[in-house]
Design a protein around this motif. Structure first.
Motif, PDB file in Angstrom:
ATOM      1  N   ASP A  15       0.851  -1.182   0.000  1.00 14.05           N
ATOM      2  CA  ASP A  15       0.000   0.000   0.000  1.00 14.05           C
ATOM      3  C   ASP A  15       0.890   1.236   0.000  1.00 14.05           C
ATOM      4  O   ASP A  15       1.778   1.356   0.836  1.00 14.05           O
ATOM      5  CB  ASP A  15      -0.907   0.027   1.235  1.00 14.05           C
ATOM      6  CG  ASP A  15      -1.927  -1.112   1.222  1.00 14.05           C
ATOM      7  OD1 ASP A  15      -2.237  -1.612   0.122  1.00 14.05           O
ATOM      8  OD2 ASP A  15      -2.405  -1.492   2.307  1.00 14.05           O
ATOM      9  N   MET A  16       0.647   2.132  -0.955  1.00 10.38           N
ATOM     10  CA  MET A  16       1.389   3.385  -1.027  1.00 10.38           C
ATOM     11  C   MET A  16       0.406   4.515  -1.255  1.00 10.38           C
ATOM     12  O   MET A  16      -0.771   4.265  -1.525  1.00 10.38           O
ATOM     13  CB  MET A  16       2.465   3.329  -2.104  1.00 10.38           C
ATOM     14  CG  MET A  16       2.021   2.914  -3.471  1.00 10.38           C
ATOM     15  SD  MET A  16       3.366   2.655  -4.628  1.00 10.38           S
ATOM     16  CE  MET A  16       4.167   1.231  -3.954  1.00 10.38           C
ATOM     17  N   ASP A  17       0.865   5.744  -1.120  1.00  5.73           N
ATOM     18  CA  ASP A  17      -0.013   6.889  -1.305  1.00  5.73           C
ATOM     19  C   ASP A  17      -0.698   6.820  -2.661  1.00  5.73           C
ATOM     20  O   ASP A  17      -0.156   6.272  -3.620  1.00  5.73           O
ATOM     21  CB  ASP A  17       0.773   8.187  -1.178  1.00  5.73           C
ATOM     22  CG  ASP A  17       1.164   8.468   0.270  1.00  5.73           C
ATOM     23  OD1 ASP A  17       0.576   7.854   1.178  1.00  5.73           O
ATOM     24  OD2 ASP A  17       2.056   9.308   0.483  1.00  5.73           O
ATOM     25  N   ARG A  18      -1.907   7.406  -2.726  1.00  2.00           N
ATOM     26  CA  ARG A  18      -2.761   7.299  -3.915  1.00  2.00           C
ATOM     27  C   ARG A  18      -2.026   7.702  -5.181  1.00  2.00           C
ATOM     28  O   ARG A  18      -1.418   8.757  -5.248  1.00  2.00           O
ATOM     29  CB  ARG A  18      -3.995   8.178  -3.722  1.00  2.00           C
ATOM     30  CG  ARG A  18      -4.997   8.212  -4.859  1.00  2.00           C
ATOM     31  CD  ARG A  18      -5.698   6.901  -5.140  1.00  2.00           C
ATOM     32  NE  ARG A  18      -6.459   6.370  -4.035  1.00  2.00           N
ATOM     33  CZ  ARG A  18      -7.773   6.442  -3.938  1.00  2.00           C
ATOM     34  NH1 ARG A  18      -8.471   7.033  -4.857  1.00  2.00           N
ATOM     35  NH2 ARG A  18      -8.375   5.916  -2.905  1.00  2.00           N
ATOM     36  N   LEU A  19      -2.067   6.822  -6.183  1.00  2.00           N
ATOM     37  CA  LEU A  19      -1.501   7.083  -7.500  1.00  2.00           C
ATOM     38  C   LEU A  19      -2.641   7.386  -8.466  1.00  2.00           C
ATOM     39  O   LEU A  19      -3.709   6.781  -8.374  1.00  2.00           O
ATOM     40  CB  LEU A  19      -0.723   5.860  -8.003  1.00  2.00           C
ATOM     41  CG  LEU A  19       0.448   5.400  -7.133  1.00  2.00           C
ATOM     42  CD1 LEU A  19       1.006   4.089  -7.651  1.00  2.00           C
ATOM     43  CD2 LEU A  19       1.514   6.462  -7.086  1.00  2.00           C
ATOM     44  N   ALA A  20      -2.410   8.299  -9.394  1.00  2.00           N
ATOM     45  CA  ALA A  20      -3.444   8.701 -10.357  1.00  2.00           C
ATOM     46  C   ALA A  20      -3.481   7.705 -11.512  1.00  2.00           C
ATOM     47  O   ALA A  20      -3.221   8.051 -12.661  1.00  2.00           O
ATOM     48  CB  ALA A  20      -3.181  10.114 -10.856  1.00  2.00           C
ATOM     49  N   LEU A  21      -3.796   6.448 -11.202  1.00  2.00           N
ATOM     50  CA  LEU A  21      -3.880   5.390 -12.201  1.00  2.00           C
ATOM     51  C   LEU A  21      -5.163   4.603 -11.996  1.00  2.00           C
ATOM     52  O   LEU A  21      -5.731   4.594 -10.898  1.00  2.00           O
ATOM     53  CB  LEU A  21      -2.680   4.441 -12.082  1.00  2.00           C
ATOM     54  CG  LEU A  21      -1.293   5.032 -12.321  1.00  2.00           C
ATOM     55  CD1 LEU A  21      -0.227   4.025 -11.939  1.00  2.00           C
ATOM     56  CD2 LEU A  21      -1.142   5.442 -13.765  1.00  2.00           C
TER      57      LEU A  21
END
Length: 132
Positions: free
Chosen positions: A22-28
């Motif tokens: 889990d990582m910070d929100r990606l615009a994908l």
């Protein structure tokens, strides 16, 4: 065991093929490919490559599994003797990424399929031992 340390969203993660993180929100969108190019360290079965600050030619390839929100945290601020209190909650927007492979100069040194084959080989060895 092959792993890499990458920088994503201002944080450093130790990643291995075949696992999700889990990582910070990606615009994908879901099922999109993601390439992490800020690879700080690579360990390939005892052979270590340390970047200064990044390892040249190293990338980590993964795919977006889902978007979710983290646990709620409470931010509570209070000034004693002033009757001032402020309570606020926060939930971090996260993206779950499945790591598919670790690549050096375009060639995969570790991939998800290799990670899936290792337990199968171990299981076959155990079954052969039991039959003996």
């Amino acid at each position: 065991m092959t792993y890499a340390i990458v920088e994503a969203g201002g944080k450093q993660l130790r990643v291995e093929p075949g696992r999700f993180y889990d990582m910070d929100r990606l615009a994908l969108e879901v099922d999109d490919q993601v390439t992490l190019e800020r690879v700080l360290f690579v360990n390939n079965d005892g052979e270590s490559l340390v970047g200064q600050p990044v390892v040249e030619g190293a990338t980590v390839v993964g795919s977006v599994v889902s978007h979710l929100r983290g646990r709620k945290i409470i931010v509570y601020k209070m000034q004693p003797k002033k009757k001032t209190r402020k309570k606020q909650g926060h939930r971090q927007e996260l993206t779950r990424v499945m790591i598919n492979s670790i690549e050096m100069n375009g060639k995969a040194i570790a991939s998800d399929s290799a990670a899936a084959q290792e337990p199968a080989a171990e299981q076959a060895a155990v079954e052969a031992e039991v039959e003996s």
